[in-house]
Scaffold this motif. Structure first.
Motif, mmCIF file in Angstrom:
data_model
loop_
_atom_site.group_PDB
_atom_site.id
_atom_site.type_symbol
_atom_site.label_atom_id
_atom_site.label_comp_id
_atom_site.label_asym_id
_atom_site.label_seq_id
_atom_site.Cartn_x
_atom_site.Cartn_y
_atom_site.Cartn_z
ATOM 1 N N PRO A 190 29.160 -5.689 12.915
ATOM 2 C CA PRO A 190 29.072 -4.720 11.815
ATOM 3 C C PRO A 190 28.187 -3.524 12.175
ATOM 4 N N ASP A 191 28.665 -2.351 11.794
ATOM 5 C CA ASP A 191 27.913 -1.119 12.028
ATOM 6 C C ASP A 191 28.313 -0.169 10.903
ATOM 7 N N PRO A 192 27.329 0.437 10.220
ATOM 8 C CA PRO A 192 27.669 1.283 9.061
ATOM 9 C C PRO A 192 28.624 2.423 9.428
ATOM 10 N N ARG A 193 28.591 2.888 10.696
ATOM 11 C CA ARG A 193 29.467 3.999 11.102
ATOM 12 C C ARG A 193 30.940 3.588 11.130
ATOM 13 N N LEU A 194 31.184 2.264 11.233
ATOM 14 C CA LEU A 194 32.576 1.780 11.238
ATOM 15 C C LEU A 194 33.126 1.649 9.824
ATOM 16 N N LYS A 195 32.276 1.889 8.814
ATOM 17 C CA LYS A 195 32.706 1.732 7.416
ATOM 18 C C LYS A 195 32.853 3.080 6.707
ATOM 19 N N LYS A 196 32.702 4.169 7.447
ATOM 20 C CA LYS A 196 32.706 5.506 6.824
ATOM 21 C C LYS A 196 34.113 6.104 6.781
ATOM 22 N N VAL A 197 34.327 6.955 5.784
ATOM 23 C CA VAL A 197 35.540 7.774 5.757
ATOM 24 C C VAL A 197 35.253 9.003 6.626
ATOM 25 N N CYS A 198 36.065 9.226 7.648
ATOM 26 C CA CYS A 198 35.808 10.300 8.610
ATOM 27 C C CYS A 198 36.345 11.633 8.095
ATOM 28 N N ALA A 199 35.758 12.719 8.593
ATOM 29 C CA ALA A 199 36.121 14.072 8.155
ATOM 30 C C ALA A 199 37.223 14.643 9.045
ATOM 31 N N PRO A 200 38.150 15.400 8.460
ATOM 32 C CA PRO A 200 39.167 16.058 9.287
ATOM 33 C C PRO A 200 38.531 17.064 10.239
ATOM 34 N N ASP B 39 43.590 3.357 10.060
ATOM 35 C CA ASP B 39 42.680 2.610 9.164
ATOM 36 C C ASP B 39 41.214 2.852 9.535
ATOM 37 N N HIS B 40 40.923 2.891 10.845
ATOM 38 C CA HIS B 40 39.535 3.114 11.287
ATOM 39 C C HIS B 40 38.964 4.405 10.695
ATOM 40 N N LEU B 41 39.825 5.421 10.513
ATOM 41 C CA LEU B 41 39.347 6.716 10.009
ATOM 42 C C LEU B 41 38.949 6.642 8.544
ATOM 43 N N SER B 42 39.354 5.546 7.876
ATOM 44 C CA SER B 42 38.947 5.323 6.482
ATOM 45 C C SER B 42 37.927 4.196 6.386
ATOM 46 N N GLY B 43 37.346 3.821 7.508
ATOM 47 C CA GLY B 43 36.338 2.763 7.494
ATOM 48 C C GLY B 43 36.921 1.376 7.282
ATOM 49 N N LYS B 44 38.219 1.236 7.620
ATOM 50 C CA LYS B 44 38.878 -0.059 7.397
ATOM 51 C C LYS B 44 39.155 -0.752 8.725
ATOM 52 N N LEU B 45 38.817 -2.028 8.790
ATOM 53 C CA LEU B 45 39.018 -2.827 10.005
ATOM 54 C C LEU B 45 40.129 -3.846 9.757
ATOM 55 N N PHE B 46 40.748 -4.357 10.840
ATOM 56 C CA PHE B 46 41.856 -5.303 10.618
ATOM 57 C C PHE B 46 41.376 -6.581 9.928
ATOM 58 N N ILE B 47 40.115 -6.933 10.092
ATOM 59 C CA ILE B 47 39.613 -8.152 9.436
ATOM 60 C C ILE B 47 39.512 -7.971 7.914
#
Ligand code: NI
Length: 177
Positions: free
Chosen positions: A9-19, A139-147
């Protein structure tokens, strides 16, 4: 340049990314780094947040066979404009969740609009493994992981394993210094 891949887990993997505003030299350099990091891992897809850059940029290359020509695809600001009704179950893994695999059901085909490495607007369809891969990376760009598609119990178990892995890696690093 190969960049370190963040482990869940890392908070940066849970963020919504900017265009991105457009595909400039900095974005092209990021795409090149993502490809190099992905091939080095090795993996078939990598999104910018996985290297700590919170921008809507990702790369895929699903040609993993020995005789396959490389088929790198770089996508900035990708948007799914159509998904097939037909679904497909495929085993997924993630470079941010090493050595964990699970069967995930997603649409079998998607149409995606994005900017390519040259900054051109492209709209194309992805099928099969490529469709799975591009959806996983978007999905990663919306902070979503396959798990996040798994049951809470299974997800917690995996997160626990990853915390342990990160502690072990931190200890190994300290010991090497
Ligand atoms: Ni992933």
């Amino acid at each position: 340049m190969i960049r370190p891949i963040l482990i869940h887990p890392d908070p940066r993997l849970k963020k919504v990314c900017a265009p991105v505003a457009g595909v400039d030299a900095a974005v092209r350099a990021l795409m090149a780094d993502l490809l190099q990091t992905m091939y080095g891992a090795p993996g078939i897809g990598l999104a910018a947040p996985q290297v700590g850059v919170l921008s809507r940029v990702l790369v895929i290359d699903c040609n993993t066979g020995e005789d396959d020509e490389p088929d790198p695809v770089c996508l900035a600001n990708p948007e799914i404009t159509w998904s097939s009704e037909a679904a497909h179950e495929h085993e997924e893994g993630c470079l941010s969740i090493p050595e964990i695999y699970a069967m995930i059901t997603r649409p079998d085909a998607v149409r995606v609009r994005y900017l390519d490495r040259a900054g051109r607007e492209i709209e194309r369809e992805f099928h099969g493994v490529q469709a799975t891969c591009v959806q996983h990376e978007i999905d990663h760009l919306s902070g979503k992981l396959f798990i996040d598609y798994l049951s809470p119990t299974r997800r917690q178990m995996i997160t626990g394993k990853m915390k342990k892995l990160k502690r072990e890696r931190a200890r190994t690093r300290t010991a090497a210094e």
